[in-house]
Scaffold this motif. Structure first.
Motif, mmCIF file in Angstrom:
data_model
loop_
_atom_site.group_PDB
_atom_site.id
_atom_site.type_symbol
_atom_site.label_atom_id
_atom_site.label_comp_id
_atom_site.label_asym_id
_atom_site.label_seq_id
_atom_site.Cartn_x
_atom_site.Cartn_y
_atom_site.Cartn_z
ATOM 1 N N GLN A 192 -35.442 6.775 -10.045
ATOM 2 C CA GLN A 192 -36.566 5.848 -9.864
ATOM 3 C C GLN A 192 -36.077 4.413 -9.715
ATOM 4 O OE1 GLN A 192 -40.087 6.262 -12.481
ATOM 5 N NE2 GLN A 192 -39.193 8.202 -13.158
ATOM 6 N N ALA A 193 -35.152 4.034 -10.583
ATOM 7 C CA ALA A 193 -34.624 2.661 -10.555
ATOM 8 C C ALA A 193 -33.930 2.361 -9.237
ATOM 9 C CB ALA A 193 -33.659 2.456 -11.722
ATOM 10 N N ALA A 194 -33.209 3.339 -8.708
ATOM 11 C CA ALA A 194 -32.480 3.138 -7.448
ATOM 12 C C ALA A 194 -33.424 2.996 -6.263
ATOM 13 C CB ALA A 194 -31.520 4.305 -7.211
ATOM 14 N N GLU A 195 -34.546 3.692 -6.312
ATOM 15 C CA GLU A 195 -35.464 3.700 -5.174
ATOM 16 C C GLU A 195 -36.546 2.621 -5.248
ATOM 17 O OE1 GLU A 195 -34.843 5.425 -2.569
ATOM 18 O OE2 GLU A 195 -33.190 6.506 -3.509
ATOM 19 N N MET A 196 -36.721 2.002 -6.390
ATOM 20 C CA MET A 196 -37.797 1.015 -6.543
ATOM 21 C C MET A 196 -37.618 -0.191 -5.630
ATOM 22 S SD MET A 196 -38.707 0.887 -10.600
ATOM 23 C CE MET A 196 -40.192 -0.116 -10.366
ATOM 24 N N ARG A 197 -36.388 -0.648 -5.521
ATOM 25 C CA ARG A 197 -36.084 -1.823 -4.697
ATOM 26 C C ARG A 197 -34.804 -1.558 -3.919
ATOM 27 N NH1 ARG A 197 -40.315 -2.265 -6.474
ATOM 28 N NH2 ARG A 197 -41.387 -4.043 -7.429
ATOM 29 N N ASP A 198 -34.630 -2.313 -2.853
ATOM 30 C CA ASP A 198 -33.416 -2.176 -2.055
ATOM 31 C C ASP A 198 -32.684 -3.506 -2.073
ATOM 32 O OD1 ASP A 198 -31.427 -1.502 -0.324
ATOM 33 O OD2 ASP A 198 -32.701 -1.317 1.444
ATOM 34 N N ASN A 199 -31.715 -3.624 -2.964
ATOM 35 C CA ASN A 199 -30.917 -4.849 -3.029
ATOM 36 C C ASN A 199 -29.470 -4.500 -3.374
ATOM 37 O OD1 ASN A 199 -30.552 -4.898 -6.038
ATOM 38 N ND2 ASN A 199 -32.780 -5.171 -6.005
ATOM 39 N N GLU A 200 -28.594 -5.476 -3.305
ATOM 40 C CA GLU A 200 -27.161 -5.238 -3.482
ATOM 41 C C GLU A 200 -26.748 -5.143 -4.944
ATOM 42 O OE1 GLU A 200 -24.716 -4.766 -1.252
ATOM 43 O OE2 GLU A 200 -26.081 -4.833 0.455
ATOM 44 N N PHE A 201 -27.688 -5.371 -5.870
ATOM 45 C CA PHE A 201 -27.359 -5.349 -7.292
ATOM 46 C C PHE A 201 -27.835 -4.061 -7.970
ATOM 47 C CE2 PHE A 201 -28.779 -6.763 -11.689
ATOM 48 C CZ PHE A 201 -27.546 -6.508 -12.271
ATOM 49 N N THR A 202 -29.150 -3.894 -8.066
ATOM 50 C CA THR A 202 -29.657 -2.749 -8.831
ATOM 51 C C THR A 202 -29.553 -1.425 -8.070
ATOM 52 O OG1 THR A 202 -31.963 -3.074 -8.098
ATOM 53 C CG2 THR A 202 -31.264 -4.235 -10.087
ATOM 54 N N THR A 203 -29.702 -1.447 -6.748
ATOM 55 C CA THR A 203 -29.704 -0.179 -6.014
ATOM 56 C C THR A 203 -28.374 0.562 -6.126
ATOM 57 O OG1 THR A 203 -31.305 -1.129 -4.468
ATOM 58 C CG2 THR A 203 -30.254 0.929 -3.827
ATOM 59 N N PRO A 204 -27.231 -0.066 -5.794
ATOM 60 C CA PRO A 204 -25.972 0.678 -5.936
ATOM 61 C C PRO A 204 -25.630 1.006 -7.391
ATOM 62 C CG PRO A 204 -25.559 -1.606 -5.328
ATOM 63 C CD PRO A 204 -27.019 -1.388 -5.193
ATOM 64 N N MET A 205 -26.031 0.119 -8.320
ATOM 65 C CA MET A 205 -25.741 0.368 -9.731
ATOM 66 C C MET A 205 -26.403 1.660 -10.207
ATOM 67 S SD MET A 205 -26.335 -2.061 -13.080
ATOM 68 C CE MET A 205 -28.083 -2.349 -12.803
ATOM 69 N N GLU A 228 -22.030 8.720 -1.406
ATOM 70 C CA GLU A 228 -21.838 8.388 0.009
ATOM 71 C C GLU A 228 -22.790 7.288 0.465
ATOM 72 O OE1 GLU A 228 -22.199 12.159 1.968
ATOM 73 O OE2 GLU A 228 -20.014 12.521 1.886
ATOM 74 N N ARG A 229 -23.972 7.278 -0.114
ATOM 75 C CA ARG A 229 -24.916 6.203 0.232
ATOM 76 C C ARG A 229 -24.375 4.848 -0.213
ATOM 77 N NH1 ARG A 229 -31.143 5.861 -1.932
ATOM 78 N NH2 ARG A 229 -31.604 3.792 -1.116
ATOM 79 N N ILE A 230 -23.750 4.820 -1.392
ATOM 80 C CA ILE A 230 -23.134 3.572 -1.854
ATOM 81 C C ILE A 230 -22.043 3.139 -0.874
ATOM 82 C CG2 ILE A 230 -21.707 2.530 -3.660
ATOM 83 C CD1 ILE A 230 -23.150 4.394 -5.674
ATOM 84 N N LYS A 231 -21.210 4.068 -0.497
ATOM 85 C CA LYS A 231 -20.087 3.758 0.408
ATOM 86 C C LYS A 231 -20.588 3.249 1.760
ATOM 87 C CE LYS A 231 -15.987 5.876 2.520
ATOM 88 N NZ LYS A 231 -15.007 4.929 1.957
ATOM 89 N N ASN A 232 -21.641 3.866 2.285
ATOM 90 C CA ASN A 232 -22.123 3.529 3.621
ATOM 91 C C ASN A 232 -23.049 2.312 3.655
ATOM 92 O OD1 ASN A 232 -20.751 5.747 4.716
ATOM 93 N ND2 ASN A 232 -22.475 7.125 4.324
ATOM 94 N N ASP A 233 -23.893 2.179 2.638
ATOM 95 C CA ASP A 233 -24.939 1.142 2.682
ATOM 96 C C ASP A 233 -24.657 -0.067 1.802
ATOM 97 O OD1 ASP A 233 -26.206 2.908 4.343
ATOM 98 O OD2 ASP A 233 -27.658 3.619 2.848
ATOM 99 N N TYR A 234 -23.777 0.083 0.816
ATOM 100 C CA TYR A 234 -23.547 -1.021 -0.132
ATOM 101 C C TYR A 234 -22.046 -1.219 -0.329
ATOM 102 C CZ TYR A 234 -28.440 0.040 -0.892
ATOM 103 O OH TYR A 234 -29.784 0.286 -0.691
ATOM 104 N N THR A 238 -20.058 -3.801 -6.377
ATOM 105 C CA THR A 238 -19.017 -3.497 -7.360
ATOM 106 C C THR A 238 -18.747 -1.997 -7.410
ATOM 107 O OG1 THR A 238 -19.724 -5.389 -8.695
ATOM 108 C CG2 THR A 238 -18.416 -3.696 -9.806
ATOM 109 N N GLU A 239 -19.798 -1.213 -7.319
ATOM 110 C CA GLU A 239 -19.663 0.234 -7.421
ATOM 111 C C GLU A 239 -18.868 0.817 -6.252
ATOM 112 O OE1 GLU A 239 -22.674 -1.217 -9.990
ATOM 113 O OE2 GLU A 239 -22.508 -1.448 -7.801
ATOM 114 N N ALA A 240 -18.944 0.174 -5.097
ATOM 115 C CA ALA A 240 -18.255 0.693 -3.911
ATOM 116 C C ALA A 240 -16.741 0.698 -4.077
ATOM 117 C CB ALA A 240 -18.647 -0.119 -2.682
ATOM 118 N N ALA A 241 -16.230 -0.193 -4.936
ATOM 119 C CA ALA A 241 -14.784 -0.313 -5.121
ATOM 120 C C ALA A 241 -14.176 0.970 -5.704
ATOM 121 C CB ALA A 241 -14.471 -1.505 -6.021
#
Length: 256
Positions: A192-205, A228-234, A238-241
């Motif tokens: 739910q938290a990931a889908e509520m908003r689309d931003n570079e902070f809370t979504t990938p986290m 894979e969504r993190i890798k492709n979209d974000y 920090t999480e992508a690293a």
């Protein structure tokens, strides 16, 4: 099929005369019906005038009362709540940024120096935006104090459309459920938290947290999709690293 007739046109044949009579009769009937309807409406208004005025009056009272409530009750109440909340919010900020965290979180919850805590704000100013925000602070304070059931309770009461706070509240509930060993519930709140908003902070986290919990629950395909969504979209998050390592783990498990 209807035909256009010029003004002053006189029917010539018997058929045309009959048609003309029928048209005039139909027109008369229409006007008679309208007259009867208008008459009935007037009668209804006359008989029920008292009740109609009462209904109109009630609607006016409700509208004016609502406006008056907002202006003379809700606004002053919210202002008082903001003033009383100031010290509790200060304790919370100090706990986040400084030492003696547990004691400061307790002060934020219960108050100190003769000032209200978040729990007082929730009780005394129920229904105000400040009381709603106090639910977030209280829930987060309980989470930091490892009182996970109260964390779930108060964070669940918080409602917001804020870009950051809304997903953080859902994600914090997920964190509490992890600590309560209720991973299925935790996964649901992370999603739910990931889908509520689309931003570079809370979504990938929260995609990352959802992925790691999904792996623990044996849901490798779902975890892989999140990683894979993190890798492709974000890619700049920090999480992508570190996500490639988790993509590898999820791929292996998904192919078993």
């Amino acid at each position: 099929m209807a035909t256009y007739k010029k003004r002053g046109y006189k029917p010539k044949t018997e058929v045309e005369k009959q048609v003309n009579i029928e048209e005039e009769s139909t027109t008369a009937e229409v006007f008679n019906t309208l007259d009867e309807t208008a008459s009935k409406t007037e009668d209804f208004v006359a008989k029920n005038q008292k009740y109609i005025f009462i209904i109109i009056g009630l609607v006016a009272v409700i509208v004016l009362g609502s406006l008056a409530y907002k202006e003379y009750v809700a606004k002053p109440k919210q202002q008082a709540a903001m003033n009383d909340m100031f010290q509790a919010q200060k304790y919370f900020d100090q706990a986040v940024n400084g030492a003696s965290k547990d004691s400061l979180y307790n002060l934020a919850l219960n108050g100190g120096e003769g000032k209200f805590g978040m729990l007082d704000i929730i009780e005394e100013y129920s229904g105000t935006p400040s009381a709603n925000l106090a639910n977030y602070y209280a829930g987060t304070a309980y989470l930091r104090l490892k009182d996970y059931k109260n964390a779930v309770k108060y964070l669940g009461e918080f409602k917001s459309n804020d870009e950051i706070l809304a997903p953080l509240a859902k994600g914090n509930i997920g964190d509490a459920f992890v600590q309560l060993n209720q991973n299925d519930d935790a996964l649901g709140y992370y999603e739910q938290a990931a889908e509520m908003r689309d931003n570079e902070f809370t979504t990938p986290m929260y995609l990352f947290k959802a992925g790691t919990i999904a792996l623990e629950l044996g849901k490798a395909d779902k975890a892989l999709a999140y990683f894979e969504r993190i890798k492709n979209d974000y890619a700049n998050s920090t999480e992508a690293a570190q996500v490639d390592v988790f993509i590898g783990k999820a791929t292996v498990l998904a192919n078993k």
